[in-house]
Write a protein that holds these residues in place. Structure first.
Motif, PDB file in Angstrom:
ATOM      1  N   THR A 153       0.806  -1.221   0.000  1.00 41.07           N
ATOM      2  CA  THR A 153       0.000   0.000   0.000  1.00 41.07           C
ATOM      3  C   THR A 153       0.838   1.269   0.000  1.00 41.07           C
ATOM      4  O   THR A 153       0.322   2.346  -0.280  1.00 41.07           O
ATOM      5  N   SER A 154       2.097   1.156   0.354  1.00 38.31           N
ATOM      6  CA  SER A 154       3.003   2.297   0.554  1.00 38.31           C
ATOM      7  C   SER A 154       2.565   3.192   1.704  1.00 38.31           C
ATOM      8  O   SER A 154       3.038   4.306   1.849  1.00 38.31           O
ATOM      9  N   GLY A 155       1.650   2.700   2.516  1.00 34.28           N
ATOM     10  CA  GLY A 155       1.211   3.411   3.709  1.00 34.28           C
ATOM     11  C   GLY A 155       1.728   2.695   4.943  1.00 34.28           C
ATOM     12  O   GLY A 155       2.322   1.619   4.855  1.00 34.28           O
ATOM     13  N   PRO A 156       1.508   3.270   6.126  1.00 33.25           N
ATOM     14  CA  PRO A 156       1.995   2.639   7.348  1.00 33.25           C
ATOM     15  C   PRO A 156       1.175   1.414   7.728  1.00 33.25           C
ATOM     16  O   PRO A 156      -0.018   1.335   7.418  1.00 33.25           O
ATOM     17  N   ASN A 157       1.824   0.463   8.379  1.00 37.17           N
ATOM     18  CA  ASN A 157       1.100  -0.642   8.994  1.00 37.17           C
ATOM     19  C   ASN A 157       0.452  -0.119  10.258  1.00 37.17           C
ATOM     20  O   ASN A 157       1.064   0.655  11.004  1.00 37.17           O
ATOM     21  N   VAL A 185      -3.827   7.874   3.290  1.00 32.83           N
ATOM     22  CA  VAL A 185      -2.451   7.672   3.770  1.00 32.83           C
ATOM     23  C   VAL A 185      -2.203   6.177   3.961  1.00 32.83           C
ATOM     24  O   VAL A 185      -1.113   5.684   3.717  1.00 32.83           O
ATOM     25  N   LEU A 186      -3.251   5.441   4.369  1.00 34.19           N
ATOM     26  CA  LEU A 186      -3.111   3.992   4.589  1.00 34.19           C
ATOM     27  C   LEU A 186      -3.173   3.203   3.291  1.00 34.19           C
ATOM     28  O   LEU A 186      -2.363   2.334   3.043  1.00 34.19           O
ATOM     29  N   HIS A 187      -4.193   3.485   2.513  1.00 33.60           N
ATOM     30  CA  HIS A 187      -4.401   2.839   1.214  1.00 33.60           C
ATOM     31  C   HIS A 187      -5.457   3.632   0.474  1.00 33.60           C
ATOM     32  O   HIS A 187      -6.244   4.356   1.071  1.00 33.60           O
ATOM     33  N   VAL A 188      -5.483   3.514  -0.834  1.00 31.39           N
ATOM     34  CA  VAL A 188      -6.405   4.297  -1.645  1.00 31.39           C
ATOM     35  C   VAL A 188      -7.810   3.737  -1.482  1.00 31.39           C
ATOM     36  O   VAL A 188      -8.040   2.539  -1.640  1.00 31.39           O
ATOM     37  N   HIS A 189      -8.744   4.631  -1.141  1.00 25.73           N
ATOM     38  CA  HIS A 189     -10.137   4.258  -0.908  1.00 25.73           C
ATOM     39  C   HIS A 189     -10.998   4.523  -2.143  1.00 25.73           C
ATOM     40  O   HIS A 189     -10.706   5.425  -2.932  1.00 25.73           O
ATOM     41  N   ASP A 190     -12.092   3.780  -2.250  1.00 24.49           N
ATOM     42  CA  ASP A 190     -13.081   3.996  -3.301  1.00 24.49           C
ATOM     43  C   ASP A 190     -14.053   5.095  -2.913  1.00 24.49           C
ATOM     44  O   ASP A 190     -14.473   5.883  -3.745  1.00 24.49           O
ATOM     45  N   ASP A 241     -16.330  -3.659  19.702  1.00 35.06           N
ATOM     46  CA  ASP A 241     -17.194  -4.810  19.468  1.00 35.06           C
ATOM     47  C   ASP A 241     -16.960  -5.442  18.101  1.00 35.06           C
ATOM     48  O   ASP A 241     -17.156  -6.639  17.919  1.00 35.06           O
ATOM     49  N   SER A 242     -16.555  -4.623  17.127  1.00 34.37           N
ATOM     50  CA  SER A 242     -16.220  -5.165  15.813  1.00 34.37           C
ATOM     51  C   SER A 242     -15.149  -4.299  15.162  1.00 34.37           C
ATOM     52  O   SER A 242     -14.989  -3.134  15.508  1.00 34.37           O
ATOM     53  N   VAL A 243     -14.436  -4.920  14.241  1.00 35.05           N
ATOM     54  CA  VAL A 243     -13.392  -4.236  13.483  1.00 35.05           C
ATOM     55  C   VAL A 243     -13.663  -4.484  12.003  1.00 35.05           C
ATOM     56  O   VAL A 243     -13.905  -5.623  11.596  1.00 35.05           O
ATOM     57  N   THR A 244     -13.622  -3.415  11.212  1.00 37.46           N
ATOM     58  CA  THR A 244     -13.749  -3.541   9.766  1.00 37.46           C
ATOM     59  C   THR A 244     -12.358  -3.717   9.183  1.00 37.46           C
ATOM     60  O   THR A 244     -11.468  -2.905   9.430  1.00 37.46           O
ATOM     61  N   VAL A 245     -12.177  -4.795   8.437  1.00 36.50           N
ATOM     62  CA  VAL A 245     -10.911  -5.053   7.743  1.00 36.50           C
ATOM     63  C   VAL A 245     -11.170  -4.819   6.263  1.00 36.50           C
ATOM     64  O   VAL A 245     -12.034  -5.456   5.662  1.00 36.50           O
ATOM     65  N   ARG A 246     -10.431  -3.878   5.693  1.00 35.29           N
ATOM     66  CA  ARG A 246     -10.579  -3.558   4.272  1.00 35.29           C
ATOM     67  C   ARG A 246      -9.372  -4.093   3.496  1.00 35.29           C
ATOM     68  O   ARG A 246      -8.266  -4.159   4.032  1.00 35.29           O
ATOM     69  N   PHE A 247      -9.626  -4.422   2.228  1.00 34.61           N
ATOM     70  CA  PHE A 247      -8.553  -4.992   1.406  1.00 34.61           C
ATOM     71  C   PHE A 247      -8.933  -4.905  -0.057  1.00 34.61           C
ATOM     72  O   PHE A 247     -10.071  -4.617  -0.410  1.00 34.61           O
ATOM     73  N   ARG A 248      -7.948  -5.163  -0.902  1.00 37.77           N
ATOM     74  CA  ARG A 248      -8.157  -5.277  -2.350  1.00 37.77           C
ATOM     75  C   ARG A 248      -7.603  -6.620  -2.820  1.00 37.77           C
ATOM     76  O   ARG A 248      -6.670  -7.159  -2.229  1.00 37.77           O
ATOM     77  N   VAL A 249      -8.189  -7.100  -3.902  1.00 36.32           N
ATOM     78  CA  VAL A 249      -7.714  -8.346  -4.496  1.00 36.32           C
ATOM     79  C   VAL A 249      -6.700  -8.028  -5.587  1.00 36.32           C
ATOM     80  O   VAL A 249      -6.599  -6.892  -6.052  1.00 36.32           O
TER      81      VAL A 249
END
Length: 157
Positions: A10-14, A32-37, A92-100
């Motif tokens: 992603t070239s962003g921070p972990n 900054v983390l990753h490009v969003h839609d 209570d929950s965490v959203t994990v985002r990713f790309r294929v």
């Protein structure tokens, strides 16, 4: 230059589930983390990072008791954000985002706690241009007290 570990995909921070980088007290969000839609995702991440940064400033430290779990992307999933979660201190929950990594037809997005598949969602089409996400619920970890790794991957549907 302050020692934040950067993600080579992603070239962003972990970051962890609080969007804190590996440098205590330094938070990151949005593009900054990753490009969003969608700007909605950027706004949600900004609100989460802001709330967590404020809580950090008020408390002066992060929590001492932790149970960190590494998120691993494989088999067509390029990366995850966040890269770690702290089951002990998560919401209570965490959203994990990713790309294929490629265009896939008739595949599933699968989530594994260790080697146990705990979630699977069929998708007619997966494409790199569309961000995907899964929700991890805190109570889903109660039966996995020793878990150290979560894998998110694509599989044949």
């Amino acid at each position: 230059e302050i020692g934040v570990e950067m993600n080579r995909v992603t070239s962003g921070p972990n970051v962890d589930d609080k969007l804190q980088t590996g440098v205590e007290g330094v938070f990151a969000c949005g593009n900054v983390l990753h490009v969003h839609d969608l700007v909605d995702h950027v706004s949600a991440e900004a609100a989460l990072a802001g709330e967590n940064a404020a809580a950090y400033v008020l408390s002066g430290t992060t929590s001492e008791k932790t149970h960190k779990i590494t998120l691993k992307a494989e088999n067509g999933v390029r990366y995850t954000v966040p890269q770690t979660i702290d089951v002990e201190n998560m919401r209570d929950s965490v959203t994990v985002r990713f790309r294929v990594a490629d265009i896939y037809h008739d595949r599933s997005i699968a989530v594994y706690y260790g080697d146990k598949k705990v979630m699977s969602r069929k998708k007619r089409v997966l494409a790199p241009g569309e961000m995907e996400q899964v929700q991890l619920k805190k109570d889903s970890f109660k039966d996995y007290p020793d878990i150290t790794e979560i894998t998110i991957r694509t599989e044949e549907a």
